[in-house]
Design an enzyme around this catalytic site. Sequence first.
Site, PDB file in Angstrom:
ATOM      1  N   VAL A 119     -14.418 -68.443  34.643  1.00 59.31           N
ATOM      2  CA  VAL A 119     -14.295 -70.050  34.949  1.00 59.31           C
ATOM      3  C   VAL A 119     -14.834 -70.756  33.766  1.00 59.31           C
ATOM      4  CG1 VAL A 119     -15.210 -72.171  35.992  1.00 59.31           C
ATOM      5  CG2 VAL A 119     -14.799 -70.003  37.393  1.00 59.31           C
ATOM      6  N   GLU A 158     -11.167 -72.959  36.187  1.00 61.09           N
ATOM      7  CA  GLU A 158     -11.793 -74.349  35.223  1.00 61.09           C
ATOM      8  C   GLU A 158     -12.681 -75.199  35.872  1.00 61.09           C
ATOM      9  OE1 GLU A 158     -10.399 -77.150  36.188  1.00 61.09           O
ATOM     10  OE2 GLU A 158      -9.432 -76.086  37.765  1.00 61.09           O
ATOM     11  N   GLY A 183     -10.375 -76.512  42.541  1.00 59.49           N
ATOM     12  CA  GLY A 183     -10.406 -75.721  41.448  1.00 59.49           C
ATOM     13  C   GLY A 183     -11.395 -74.871  41.331  1.00 59.49           C
ATOM     14  N   GLU A 184     -12.210 -74.575  40.011  1.00 62.48           N
ATOM     15  CA  GLU A 184     -13.123 -73.599  40.025  1.00 62.48           C
ATOM     16  C   GLU A 184     -12.704 -72.337  40.176  1.00 62.48           C
ATOM     17  OE1 GLU A 184     -16.197 -74.256  42.910  1.00 62.48           O
ATOM     18  OE2 GLU A 184     -16.486 -76.356  42.451  1.00 62.48           O
ATOM     19  N   GLY A 185     -11.446 -71.964  40.142  1.00 59.46           N
ATOM     20  CA  GLY A 185     -10.986 -70.602  40.480  1.00 59.46           C
ATOM     21  C   GLY A 185     -11.063 -70.141  41.938  1.00 59.46           C
TER      22      GLY A 185
END
Length: 335
Positions: free
Chosen positions: A70, A162, A302-304
């Site tokens: 990330v 991300e 998000g965050e993967g």
Amino acid sequence: MMQLETLAQIVGLADTLPVADEPTRAAAARRQDSLTKPPGSLGRLEEIALFMAAWQGNDRPRIAKAQALVFAGNHGICAQGVNPFPQEVTAQMVANFEAGGAAINQFCRVNGADLSVIALDLERPTADFTAGPAMTDAETLDALNRGAAAVDPQADILTLGEMGIGNSTISAALCAALFGGEVADWVGRGTGSDDDGVRRKIDAIARGLARHPGLAPLETLSTLGGREQAAICGAVLAARAARIPVILDGFICTAAVAPLFAADRRLLDHCLVGHVSVEPGHRKLLSAMGRTAILDFDMRLGEGTGAVLALGVVRSALACHNGMATFADAGISGA
């Protein structure tokens, strides 16, 4: 370790990087056809198994080590009021990742991925692209190489994600510059913008595109992108050099690598897309790239998270591919 010295190097990389091993894919397909099931009955799980076989160069592909990265960055475009949260939240969320308190931590634990979080100069946001380029070429290269350096060459698969307040605006700007169309069609609510916030995002992107017309694909990364977007591109290229398959996360992660796709679509041949985001630009982007995401769960965190959740599906695909009996093994006749 991959080390880029100029952005221009990227354009010719597809001619030198490893490609999928088609004989191995064919061998894996023969195994699929011999398993105790009607041919094709596991649908995309079978396709995923063949994809993994071709990139690992092993007709019985396995995942012993899954790496999750990330990348986090901050953006000057936030000066235009495009996000309801302050940029301090980026660093606060990075601390939450490091403490194990975020959704991505739980998904990595359950799906067997080793998480690393790389904060990219959070105290120094990129420039506001309505006033000038977001990054210099040197800053872009630095982020690209930091992303590449984060990849474990021993990993069997890599998931990417991300964090960065304002980066849904960055993503919409990249897509509009690369694929055209109405700016409004690429813009969503991100972390929770209201109608006025969405209008500010559209206006900021339109002014940025007007200020920077006719950008070449990799110029969009420097001019409109951010450090985490460049780092994701670097990680994708390093993974390709090491023959590591990649699972991309949602809209922001897919938009981050869109400049690579626009420069040479072959650069993403080793990438899967984990999920389709609720952000309206993501379906449009996937259509432009000719991609279908593994999952569609109405996610937009998000965050993967979508990429690591999809990792569980990839593991299931390989479990069936490697663990199921063949008709001959099971003594089933007439197949």
